[in-house]
Every structure is written in C-alpha cells, then in structure tokens.
Motif scaffolding. Structure first.
Motif, PDB file in Angstrom:
ATOM      1  N   ALA A   1     -31.214  47.091 -29.897  1.00  0.00           N
ATOM      2  CA  ALA A   1     -30.387  45.989 -29.414  1.00  0.00           C
ATOM      3  C   ALA A   1     -30.776  44.664 -30.069  1.00  0.00           C
ATOM      4  CB  ALA A   1     -30.499  45.873 -27.898  1.00  0.00           C
ATOM      5  N   HIS A   2     -32.076  44.450 -30.310  1.00  0.00           N
ATOM      6  CA  HIS A   2     -32.510  43.193 -30.903  1.00  0.00           C
ATOM      7  C   HIS A   2     -32.174  43.130 -32.384  1.00  0.00           C
ATOM      8  CE1 HIS A   2     -34.248  42.469 -27.105  1.00  0.00           C
ATOM      9  NE2 HIS A   2     -35.361  43.151 -27.272  1.00  0.00           N
ATOM     10  N   LEU A   3     -32.315  44.248 -33.092  1.00  0.00           N
ATOM     11  CA  LEU A   3     -31.985  44.272 -34.510  1.00  0.00           C
ATOM     12  C   LEU A   3     -30.484  44.163 -34.726  1.00  0.00           C
ATOM     13  CD1 LEU A   3     -34.419  47.040 -35.809  1.00  0.00           C
ATOM     14  CD2 LEU A   3     -34.740  44.568 -35.821  1.00  0.00           C
ATOM     15  N   ALA A   4     -29.701  44.597 -33.764  1.00  0.00           N
ATOM     16  CA  ALA A   4     -28.243  44.510 -33.884  1.00  0.00           C
ATOM     17  C   ALA A   4     -27.772  43.067 -33.963  1.00  0.00           C
ATOM     18  CB  ALA A   4     -27.580  45.210 -32.695  1.00  0.00           C
ATOM     19  N   GLY A   5     -28.507  42.145 -33.328  1.00  0.00           N
ATOM     20  CA  GLY A   5     -28.142  40.739 -33.390  1.00  0.00           C
ATOM     21  C   GLY A   5     -26.774  40.492 -32.790  1.00  0.00           C
ATOM     22  N   TYR A   6     -25.986  39.662 -33.468  1.00  0.00           N
ATOM     23  CA  TYR A   6     -24.659  39.294 -32.978  1.00  0.00           C
ATOM     24  C   TYR A   6     -23.539  40.095 -33.634  1.00  0.00           C
ATOM     25  CZ  TYR A   6     -27.345  35.261 -31.405  1.00  0.00           C
ATOM     26  OH  TYR A   6     -28.291  34.453 -30.811  1.00  0.00           O
TER      27      TYR A   6
ATOM     28  N   PRO B   1     -34.776  37.913 -24.208  1.00  0.00           N
ATOM     29  CA  PRO B   1     -35.407  38.057 -22.895  1.00  0.00           C
ATOM     30  C   PRO B   1     -36.931  38.074 -22.920  1.00  0.00           C
ATOM     31  CG  PRO B   1     -34.645  40.185 -23.648  1.00  0.00           C
ATOM     32  CD  PRO B   1     -34.198  39.185 -24.680  1.00  0.00           C
ATOM     33  N   ASP B   2     -37.519  38.361 -24.088  1.00  0.00           N
ATOM     34  CA  ASP B   2     -38.974  38.562 -24.117  1.00  0.00           C
ATOM     35  C   ASP B   2     -39.488  38.323 -25.525  1.00  0.00           C
ATOM     36  OD1 ASP B   2     -38.081  40.787 -25.542  1.00  0.00           O
ATOM     37  OD2 ASP B   2     -38.328  42.145 -23.847  1.00  0.00           O
ATOM     38  N   LYS B   3     -40.780  38.536 -25.694  1.00  0.00           N
ATOM     39  CA  LYS B   3     -41.430  38.302 -26.983  1.00  0.00           C
ATOM     40  C   LYS B   3     -40.919  39.268 -28.052  1.00  0.00           C
ATOM     41  CE  LYS B   3     -46.080  37.496 -28.848  1.00  0.00           C
ATOM     42  NZ  LYS B   3     -47.529  37.548 -28.541  1.00  0.00           N
ATOM     43  N   ILE B   4     -40.660  40.506 -27.671  1.00  0.00           N
ATOM     44  CA  ILE B   4     -40.169  41.494 -28.628  1.00  0.00           C
ATOM     45  C   ILE B   4     -38.864  41.036 -29.266  1.00  0.00           C
ATOM     46  CG2 ILE B   4     -39.193  43.825 -28.823  1.00  0.00           C
ATOM     47  CD1 ILE B   4     -42.139  43.949 -28.724  1.00  0.00           C
ATOM     48  N   SER B   5     -38.000  40.417 -28.468  1.00  0.00           N
ATOM     49  CA  SER B   5     -36.697  39.994 -28.973  1.00  0.00           C
ATOM     50  C   SER B   5     -36.805  38.868 -29.989  1.00  0.00           C
ATOM     51  CB  SER B   5     -35.800  39.551 -27.807  1.00  0.00           C
ATOM     52  OG  SER B   5     -36.339  38.403 -27.167  1.00  0.00           O
ATOM     53  N   ARG B   6     -37.972  38.208 -30.048  1.00  0.00           N
ATOM     54  CA  ARG B   6     -38.184  37.102 -30.995  1.00  0.00           C
ATOM     55  C   ARG B   6     -39.080  37.539 -32.151  1.00  0.00           C
ATOM     56  NH1 ARG B   6     -36.904  31.990 -28.320  1.00  0.00           N
ATOM     57  NH2 ARG B   6     -36.287  32.432 -26.177  1.00  0.00           N
ATOM     58  N   THR B   7     -38.985  38.809 -32.503  1.00  0.00           N
ATOM     59  CA  THR B   7     -39.826  39.346 -33.575  1.00  0.00           C
ATOM     60  C   THR B   7     -39.114  39.311 -34.918  1.00  0.00           C
ATOM     61  OG1 THR B   7     -40.948  40.808 -32.017  1.00  0.00           O
ATOM     62  CG2 THR B   7     -41.140  41.351 -34.351  1.00  0.00           C
ATOM     63  N   LEU B   8     -37.964  39.965 -35.011  1.00  0.00           N
ATOM     64  CA  LEU B   8     -37.263  40.090 -36.296  1.00  0.00           C
ATOM     65  C   LEU B   8     -35.791  39.788 -36.095  1.00  0.00           C
ATOM     66  CD1 LEU B   8     -37.241  40.935 -39.300  1.00  0.00           C
ATOM     67  CD2 LEU B   8     -36.856  43.290 -38.548  1.00  0.00           C
TER      68      LEU B   8
ATOM     69  N   ILE C   1     -37.864  30.247 -32.675  1.00  0.00           N
ATOM     70  CA  ILE C   1     -36.969  31.255 -33.244  1.00  0.00           C
ATOM     71  C   ILE C   1     -37.756  32.530 -33.534  1.00  0.00           C
ATOM     72  CG2 ILE C   1     -35.491  29.474 -34.263  1.00  0.00           C
ATOM     73  CD1 ILE C   1     -36.713  30.127 -36.980  1.00  0.00           C
ATOM     74  N   PRO C   2     -37.063  33.662 -33.755  1.00  0.00           N
ATOM     75  CA  PRO C   2     -37.788  34.887 -34.127  1.00  0.00           C
ATOM     76  C   PRO C   2     -38.742  34.617 -35.283  1.00  0.00           C
ATOM     77  CG  PRO C   2     -35.508  35.410 -33.664  1.00  0.00           C
ATOM     78  CD  PRO C   2     -35.616  33.916 -33.591  1.00  0.00           C
ATOM     79  N   LYS C   3     -39.953  35.151 -35.168  1.00  0.00           N
ATOM     80  CA  LYS C   3     -40.979  34.771 -36.136  1.00  0.00           C
ATOM     81  C   LYS C   3     -40.718  35.344 -37.522  1.00  0.00           C
ATOM     82  CE  LYS C   3     -44.361  38.421 -35.034  1.00  0.00           C
ATOM     83  NZ  LYS C   3     -45.743  38.649 -34.567  1.00  0.00           N
ATOM     84  N   GLN C   4     -39.809  36.298 -37.608  1.00  0.00           N
ATOM     85  CA  GLN C   4     -39.466  36.846 -38.915  1.00  0.00           C
ATOM     86  C   GLN C   4     -37.952  36.812 -39.051  1.00  0.00           C
ATOM     87  OE1 GLN C   4     -42.058  37.847 -40.758  1.00  0.00           O
ATOM     88  NE2 GLN C   4     -41.020  38.678 -42.537  1.00  0.00           N
TER      89      GLN C   4
END
Length: 564
Positions: free
Chosen positions: A90-95, A398-405, A438-441
């Motif tokens: 879900a996070h990699l899917a983005g918008y 929602p969390d730290k994972i979502s701000r990874t890539l 923002i996402p760190k990567q």
C-alpha cells in the motif's frame, strides 16, 4: 458474498485461537492478539514492537491464497511476504500505482518464483529501513543478507524465464520494476537505473511485437501500457535522466514515451484528460521530451551542426507542449474537482508538485544570479503548502514505515529547491522541516542527506548577518548574492568514523560577482547510509549545463522557455 456473512466468519474462526483482526505482529507470528489499541499488550508485555493495526486491503479469498503460499516457504521468507502485503504494498503504491502493487504483483507471486522472491526481498529491506533496526540473531543471517539471497534467486529465475520467448516479456518488465525498487532501498543508483533501462527497452520490444502480432486491446497490452510503463517513466525521470545523475549511467538516446511522436518529432498529448493518472502520464512524457530537447541543444553547442533546426524553435515547441498540458489539466480540475474525495485531491497535489518540477527544471537555466530566484516567491510558498497538506494525511502516512520509500510523488526535488534558492528565512525553515518529515527515501535520493546539505547552505548564506547562536534572521534579512552558494560537490574521503564514512563537501560562491573568480570552501560531511549499507551521495539537482550562458540575449532558446 458468503465469506462476508457472520455465519461464514464464525465458521472460519472455529478451531482457531488466533484473531483475524489482530495486530500485524501477532498475525505474522500466528498467535492470538488481545487487540488492544493503539498497540497490543501481547507484544509490549514480551518486549516486542507492535506493528499496529492496518485494515486488510484484500478479500478473504486472497488472504487464504497468501496463507497457502507462505505455507510452502521458510519462515523468514513467509514473514517477509506477509510484511510486504500487509505494509509495503500500500505504501509503495503511493497515489497512482495501487493496481500494480496491490493486485498484479500479488497475483504473479502466487505462480512465479521470481516475483515471490523479489517482493520478499523488498519486504525484508523495507522493514529494516522503516524501523531503523537491523535484526540479527546469533548464527543467523541479517535481514539484508537474506534479502540479497532472495534477490539473487529472483534474478536467476528471471533470466531463465526471459529465455522462454516474447510471452515472458511482461513478467520480466514486472521484475525490472521490483528490482529497481529494491535498489532504491539499497541506495544503489547505478543498479537501479540499469533495471529501469532494461524495463523500458523491454517495453519497446513488447510494443513492436504487439503491433505486429497482438491486438492493442488485449489484457497484456493493458497491463504493460497502463500499469507498468507509467511506473518506469517515473523511475527514469528521477534516475538516469536527471541532469544531476548523468555520471551514473548514460541515458539511452531513444526515449520511450506513452504518447505518440509525430513526423516532425513533436509530442502529441491528449486534447482532453479524463483522469488524474492520465494527466500525470502526459506530464511525465512532457518532462522526458524536454530532457531530450536539452540533449539536442547540448549537441548543437558542442558541434555547431548547421543541419539542425534553430534550437529556439525547439524551445517554442516545448513551451507550447507545456502550455497545452497545463490548459488541458486545469480543464480537468474544473470539471471534476468538486466530485473528488481525499485520494483524488492527494493525487491532484502530487501532480501539481510534478508540474513544479518541470518549472524548476527550466527556471534553473534562466536566472543570471541566485537572487533571480526571488521571482518564484509565490511558487515556493505554494510548494510548501502542497507538501504540508500531503504529509498531514494520517491515512496515507500512518506510521514510520509509510515514510520509508516514496516512488511516485516528487517532494524532495521541489523542497530542496525551496530551501536552497529561496532567501526568505521563514519559508526556508518550513522547507527544512518538511525535508525531515517526508519519506526518507524518494526513489534513489536520501531526504536526510539533502536536509544536511541544505541546512549547511542556509547556515553559510545567513552567516553574513553575524547573529548570535540560536537567533533567527528577521524577514527582511535576505542574504546578498555575493554570499550565495551556487554549487556544491561531495566526494568520499579515506577517513571513517565508527558509524558512517566521512565525506568532503565543497561549496562554490562568487564573492566578487559572477565575472570575478569563484571561491571554494571545503569541509567534512557525514551522510546517513541505508540499512543495506549503500549511500547515494547528494548531487546538485539544480545544476545547469555549460551551454546555458548568462550572457545570451533574448533570442536564446532558454528565454523562449520563460512562462512555463
């Protein structure tokens, strides 16, 4: 459907002590969760981190398929697959990439070992990066080592699959996207770019085959054209096509576009956009077209080929294409904005940020001095407000994972331009704060490292005011041009610390004006590597090519771009 009725749900729970509504950690560990919010006591009481709760975006049937698939792999790979589908997808899917990441990849992983191994490797690295922790048990390989083992398996299997013929091309394109994403997490820009180049070359091969043998309306054609090509175009714009990354890999001369190129070599954009993804795809094509045009101009400057058309005519063509896209895009917004919900409005903001990328990319060729960027004061404020809106969405982040890539929303490029090129202290500091959030990567670029560089640039430029430590400049205290940083270069050194390699950063200023000698100042710099051990060294993303001369007159092709 029967699976959604209470009786069916009760039957599925019979004979099982494990809650199907538990936290991510308990579900992965296959134990009953007490479902306490925001974190469960079953995890915290045993010293484990609770990964929290996330609504499952899949049907019960798909959940059962995933359980069947993970039953035949080792526990480490099973956990990585679970993490990928519960969190990463879900996070990699983005918008804009939901269909590819949450549906296509899952379906292929059920039958294709190469895809299963690749997404398990991504899940391992994504969790390591997102939690900033390296999980190592005595005598057991680390997550990074397990990820690389799975990655190598995926590459070998993909090579075998590619040898079976043209029908395997869509699968290999999918693998190229996954491999590039994995290399983004590793901050290996050269390898990521190579996978993107390979994927786009395969798109070209597939199109040639399709045009000769297959109907354009087939499901495979839709799969390649609608899902995968836009992802690869976005990747290419932000890796090897980027002006600041030309040292990594040579961009192919022949571009791959989603839209047709006419007999005059001009990009044929749609006259009407029906959806935001369609508009964004047109903008990606426009950026690639502009990059190709700049490459032609550089050749003209180097070789002065008289047989080429006047470069100003190319600039006019690019500007006309940009104007046409903007008019068509704003027409779409006027027609449909009132009906859009949260997700569409986020997509609108993400598309506007991409538009600012093309504006900033052309403006950097036009300003004679650093203070020329003052003309973009309103644009800088708008960029800040758009990024603040996107990051305020707690459902998307929602969390730290979502701000990874981040793979599809360009926030880092416009934000670093704001912090570096804007002179107003409050706007710069809002931009710096956003670079932390923002996402760190962002694809291959590391936001924390750009935050470090931009912070130092701001300190150097504002040092002219000789303020006491901790004192902020007033809003009317704008650094003059003779202290502005025009360029920076980062190089590795032989020295190291116990944590990170040490680098040198050299800043270029013009204390005596542009016609005077430049001044260079070098100092040590520490950068943050990925958990996989790689470090993408920040480069000057605002760098102009040497043919962009400040002395050129109004007939310059650069001047023809004004107004984009």
């Amino acid at each position: 459907m029967e699976a959604d009725t209470p009786s069916s749900d009760q039957r599925l729970r019979m004979g099982s002590s494990r809650s199907r509504r538990g936290c991510i950690t308990c579900r992965i560990r296959h134990i009953k969760c007490d479902e306490q919010k925001p974190v469960c006591l079953r995890c915290t009481s045993t010293g484990r981190r609770c990964d929290g709760y996330m609504p499952m975006p899949y049907s019960l049937r798909i959940a059962k398929q995933l359980a069947q698939m993970t039953a035949f792999v080792n526990p480490a790979e099973a956990r990585a697959l679970e993490f990928f589908f519960r969190k990463s997808a879900a996070h990699l899917a983005g918008y804009f990439g939901a269909s590819f990441w949450t549906r296509t990849v899952f379906q292929l992983s059920l039958t294709e070992p190469s895809i299963r191994h690749a997404i398990a490797a991504i899940g391992l690295l994504h969790e390591a990066e997102g939690t900033s922790a390296v999980s190592v048990t005595a005598g057991q390989p680390s997550r990074t080592q397990r990820a690389l083992h799975l990655y190598n398996q995926a590459i070998r299997t993909t090579i075998d699959k590619a040898s079976t013929g043209i029908d395997a091309v869509p699968l290999v394109i999918t693998a190229s996207i996954l491999f590039a994403s994995l290399e983004f997490l590793r901050q290996n820009a050269t390898a990521a770019a190579a996978h993107v180049v390979n994927g786009l070359n395969l798109v070209r091969t597939w199109r040639q085959h399709r045009d000769r043998h297959s109907p354009s309306g087939s499901y495979r054609a839709h799969w390649v054209d609608v899902e995968m090509t836009p992802i690869l175009l976005c990747f290419s714009v932000n890796t090897y096509e980027h002006a600041g990354l030309k040292h990594l890999i040579r961009a192919p001369r022949e571009k791959v576009f989603a839209h047709r190129i006419d007999d005059r070599g001009q990009l044929m954009l749609n006259r009407r956009f029906s959806t935001l993804p369609e508009a964004r795809l047109g903008l990606l094509d426009l950026i690639l077209y502009l990059i190709g045009t700049f490459q032609h101009w550089e050749e003209l400057n180097n070789h002065a080929w008289p047989q080429h058309p006047d470069p100003t005519s190319w600039a006019v063509s690019v500007r006309q294409g940009a104007d046409r896209w903007k008019t068509t895009f704003e027409a779409l917004v006027r027609r449909k904005e009132a009906t859009w919900g949260r997700e569409e409005r986020n997509g609108l903001d993400a598309t506007r940020l991409l538009w600012y990328c093309i504006r900033l990319g052309t403006d950097r060729y036009r300003f004679a001095t650093e203070c020329g960027w003052d003309n973009l004061h309103a644009a800088f404020e708008d960029i800040i407000e758009i990024c603040e809106r996107l990051l305020a969405d707690s459902e998307h982040y929602p969390d730290k994972i979502s701000r990874t890539l981040n793979l599809d929303c360009q926030m880092l490029y416009p934000l670093q331009a704001v912090v570096w090129k804007c002179r107003w202290p409050h706007i710069r500091r809002r931009g710096l704060d956003l670079l932390r959030r923002i996402p760190k990567q962002e694809l291959v670029f590391s936001a924390p490292n750009y935050h470090t560089v931009c912070s130092r640039i701001m300190e150097i430029e504002e040092s002219v005011f000789n303020l006491p430590p901790g004192t902020l400049p007033n809003e009317d205290m704008l650094p003059p041009d003779h202290v502005r940083v025009y360029d920076f270069v980062i190089t590795p050194t032989a020295a190291t610390t116990t944590e990170h390699p040490v680098y040198n950063i050299t800043f270029q200023t013009f204390p005596h004006g542009l016609h005077g000698a430049p001044h260079y100042h070098t100092e040590p710099l520490q950068l943050v590597p990925s958990q996989a051990g790689g470090t993408m060294i920040p480069v000057n993303l605002m760098k102009c090519r040497h043919w962009s001369l400040y002395e050129e007159g109004s007939d310059s092709p650069v001047e023809a771009l004004e107004g984009i």
